[in-house]
Write a protein that holds these residues in place. Structure first.
Motif, PDB file in Angstrom:
ATOM      1  N   GLY A 124      -8.950   3.857   0.724  1.00 52.68           N
ATOM      2  CA  GLY A 124      -9.061   3.142   1.986  1.00 52.68           C
ATOM      3  C   GLY A 124      -7.989   2.077   2.044  1.00 52.68           C
ATOM      4  O   GLY A 124      -6.796   2.384   2.000  1.00 52.68           O
ATOM      5  N   ARG A 125      -8.397   0.809   2.092  1.00 51.25           N
ATOM      6  CA  ARG A 125      -7.433  -0.298   2.088  1.00 51.25           C
ATOM      7  C   ARG A 125      -7.337  -0.952   0.712  1.00 51.25           C
ATOM      8  O   ARG A 125      -6.737  -2.018   0.566  1.00 51.25           O
ATOM      9  CB  ARG A 125      -7.804  -1.332   3.158  1.00 51.25           C
ATOM     10  CG  ARG A 125      -7.719  -0.792   4.583  1.00 51.25           C
ATOM     11  CD  ARG A 125      -7.756  -1.921   5.580  1.00 51.25           C
ATOM     12  NE  ARG A 125      -6.594  -2.789   5.443  1.00 51.25           N
ATOM     13  CZ  ARG A 125      -6.572  -4.070   5.816  1.00 51.25           C
ATOM     14  NH1 ARG A 125      -7.668  -4.628   6.313  1.00 51.25           N
ATOM     15  NH2 ARG A 125      -5.485  -4.785   5.671  1.00 51.25           N
ATOM     16  N   ASP A 126      -7.955  -0.328  -0.275  1.00 52.60           N
ATOM     17  CA  ASP A 126      -7.843  -0.793  -1.655  1.00 52.60           C
ATOM     18  C   ASP A 126      -7.000   0.206  -2.448  1.00 52.60           C
ATOM     19  O   ASP A 126      -6.883   1.381  -2.065  1.00 52.60           O
ATOM     20  CB  ASP A 126      -9.224  -0.936  -2.296  1.00 52.60           C
ATOM     21  CG  ASP A 126     -10.127  -1.903  -1.544  1.00 52.60           C
ATOM     22  OD1 ASP A 126      -9.587  -2.772  -0.820  1.00 52.60           O
ATOM     23  OD2 ASP A 126     -11.361  -1.785  -1.668  1.00 52.60           O
ATOM     24  N   TYR A 127      -6.425  -0.269  -3.562  1.00 51.63           N
ATOM     25  CA  TYR A 127      -5.493   0.579  -4.308  1.00 51.63           C
ATOM     26  C   TYR A 127      -5.588   0.294  -5.805  1.00 51.63           C
ATOM     27  O   TYR A 127      -5.883  -0.823  -6.219  1.00 51.63           O
ATOM     28  CB  TYR A 127      -4.043   0.307  -3.877  1.00 51.63           C
ATOM     29  CG  TYR A 127      -3.784   0.395  -2.399  1.00 51.63           C
ATOM     30  CD1 TYR A 127      -3.360   1.583  -1.811  1.00 51.63           C
ATOM     31  CD2 TYR A 127      -3.958  -0.720  -1.578  1.00 51.63           C
ATOM     32  CE1 TYR A 127      -3.112   1.657  -0.452  1.00 51.63           C
ATOM     33  CE2 TYR A 127      -3.713  -0.651  -0.215  1.00 51.63           C
ATOM     34  CZ  TYR A 127      -3.293   0.547   0.345  1.00 51.63           C
ATOM     35  OH  TYR A 127      -3.053   0.610   1.692  1.00 51.63           O
ATOM     36  N   SER A 159      -8.503  -5.339  -0.602  1.00 52.27           N
ATOM     37  CA  SER A 159      -8.281  -6.008   0.682  1.00 52.27           C
ATOM     38  C   SER A 159      -9.414  -6.969   0.994  1.00 52.27           C
ATOM     39  O   SER A 159     -10.587  -6.637   0.838  1.00 52.27           O
ATOM     40  CB  SER A 159      -8.155  -4.971   1.802  1.00 52.27           C
ATOM     41  OG  SER A 159      -8.034  -5.614   3.056  1.00 52.27           O
ATOM     42  N   GLN A 160      -9.044  -8.179   1.412  1.00 49.73           N
ATOM     43  CA  GLN A 160     -10.027  -9.175   1.822  1.00 49.73           C
ATOM     44  C   GLN A 160      -9.880  -9.506   3.306  1.00 49.73           C
ATOM     45  O   GLN A 160     -10.385 -10.510   3.775  1.00 49.73           O
ATOM     46  CB  GLN A 160      -9.835 -10.466   0.998  1.00 49.73           C
ATOM     47  CG  GLN A 160      -9.910 -10.274  -0.502  1.00 49.73           C
ATOM     48  CD  GLN A 160     -11.307  -9.950  -0.985  1.00 49.73           C
ATOM     49  OE1 GLN A 160     -12.266 -10.003  -0.226  1.00 49.73           O
ATOM     50  NE2 GLN A 160     -11.431  -9.612  -2.257  1.00 49.73           N
ATOM     51  N   GLY A 161      -9.172  -8.638   4.033  1.00 55.65           N
ATOM     52  CA  GLY A 161      -8.913  -8.869   5.446  1.00 55.65           C
ATOM     53  C   GLY A 161      -7.488  -8.482   5.788  1.00 55.65           C
ATOM     54  O   GLY A 161      -6.739  -8.012   4.928  1.00 55.65           O
ATOM     55  N   PRO A 162      -7.088  -8.655   7.042  1.00 58.41           N
ATOM     56  CA  PRO A 162      -5.757  -8.221   7.470  1.00 58.41           C
ATOM     57  C   PRO A 162      -4.618  -8.894   6.708  1.00 58.41           C
ATOM     58  O   PRO A 162      -3.566  -8.299   6.499  1.00 58.41           O
ATOM     59  CB  PRO A 162      -5.714  -8.622   8.950  1.00 58.41           C
ATOM     60  CG  PRO A 162      -7.141  -8.764   9.359  1.00 58.41           C
ATOM     61  CD  PRO A 162      -7.865  -9.241   8.142  1.00 58.41           C
ATOM     62  N   LYS A 163      -4.795 -10.130   6.278  1.00 56.53           N
ATOM     63  CA  LYS A 163      -3.701 -10.876   5.664  1.00 56.53           C
ATOM     64  C   LYS A 163      -4.099 -11.529   4.336  1.00 56.53           C
ATOM     65  O   LYS A 163      -3.505 -12.531   3.932  1.00 56.53           O
ATOM     66  CB  LYS A 163      -3.200 -11.960   6.627  1.00 56.53           C
ATOM     67  CG  LYS A 163      -2.315 -11.447   7.746  1.00 56.53           C
ATOM     68  CD  LYS A 163      -0.949 -11.021   7.205  1.00 56.53           C
ATOM     69  CE  LYS A 163       0.012 -10.655   8.327  1.00 56.53           C
ATOM     70  NZ  LYS A 163       1.333 -10.296   7.806  1.00 56.53           N
TER      71      LYS A 163
END
Length: 262
Positions: A124-127, A159-163
């Motif tokens: 997802g948004r983690d790697y 990921s902890q959010g968009p930025k």
């Protein structure tokens, strides 16, 4: 990797790495300051394997940007002041390759290098990006370097959010040498936090740099862009620590050296 033959890490290997990144068992906190935490594990009696874990909360940096920066070897040559030489050797699969990396050690220690099989997994948004040491006949140990062994080393990006994202660095390494205590202390109290700060700064500058350096080329996201030669697994073997030179640097005293500016 503890097996007898070289294998591409599977989902279970990534899950095990992630669990170790999240685990607190056996770890002792040695540094906690300015959004960076470092943990170490005590050396086992009679063994020279060092384990260190660093975690950093990165504000103004997305998980996607962090992933790009940790993959982009051309950019690493620019921001990583510890690197002596680094290059990709060949491709194994769409998400695994083999590469060379050599780095400066604190003086008066001899510099180290490794040949590693690196693999990566987007979630997802983690790697996760992780590696372990292998042998390749065309890249034997060098006379002016100590060939270290990465038992398992890598990064987990959450990921902890968009930025905002959290970066965890986990290293289980045999440096092939009896190191003095000041090196271990310096690694956890100074070198590791400093390296994390450098990664954070590199992320903040990446977008501008990438715009001027092949902005559309990201083979870690688009495997069809990968131009590395294919390497069969049969050309690789597990790098055994006991087959490498083991040097005693435990009595070496720390020397004063100019630190690179951050």
């Amino acid at each position: 990797m503890s097996g007898q033959t070289v294998t591409i890490p599977d989902d279970q290997a990534f899950a095990t790495f992630k669990a170790e990144c999240l685990s607190e068992d056996g770890w002792t906190m040695s540094y906690n300051k300015a959004a960076i935490t470092v943990w170490t594990q005590a050396l086992e009696e009679g063994k020279s394997i060092h384990k260190i874990k660093c975690q950093m909360v990165c504000k103004d940096v997305s998980a996607e940007t962090m992933y790009d920066v940790l993959h982009d070897i051309e950019y690493r040559r620019k921001w990583d002041t510890n690197v002596i030489e680094t290059f990709d050797i060949g491709r194994l699969t769409a998400n695994a390759d083999v590469g060379y990396y050599s780095w400066k050690c604190p003086k008066p220690l001899r510099n180290r290098d490794v040949i590693t099989l690196r693999s990566w997994l987007p979630m997802g948004r983690d790697y996760i990006i992780m590696n372990y040491s292998v042998k390749h006949a065309k890249y034997p140990p060098k006379k002016d370097m100590v060939r270290a062994v990465s038992i398992q080393t890598g990064y987990m990006i959450v990921s902890q959010g968009p930025k905002t994202c959290t970066l965890t660095y986990l290293a289980q390494v045999d440096p092939r040498g009896s190191l003095p205590k000041w090196v271990v202390n310096k690694s956890s109290h100074f070198l590791a936090p400093r390296a994390m700060k450098k990664i954070n700064k590199a992320c903040l500058r990446y977008a501008e740099w990438k715009q001027r350096h092949n902005p559309s080329i990201k083979p870690w996201l688009s495997p069809e862009q990968n131009t590395l030669p294919n390497i069969p697994l049969s050309e690789l073997s597990i790098q055994r620590a006991e087959s490498l030179e083991n040097i005693d640097e435990s009595c070496l005293a720390e020397t004063q050296e100019r630190e690179d500016s951050d």
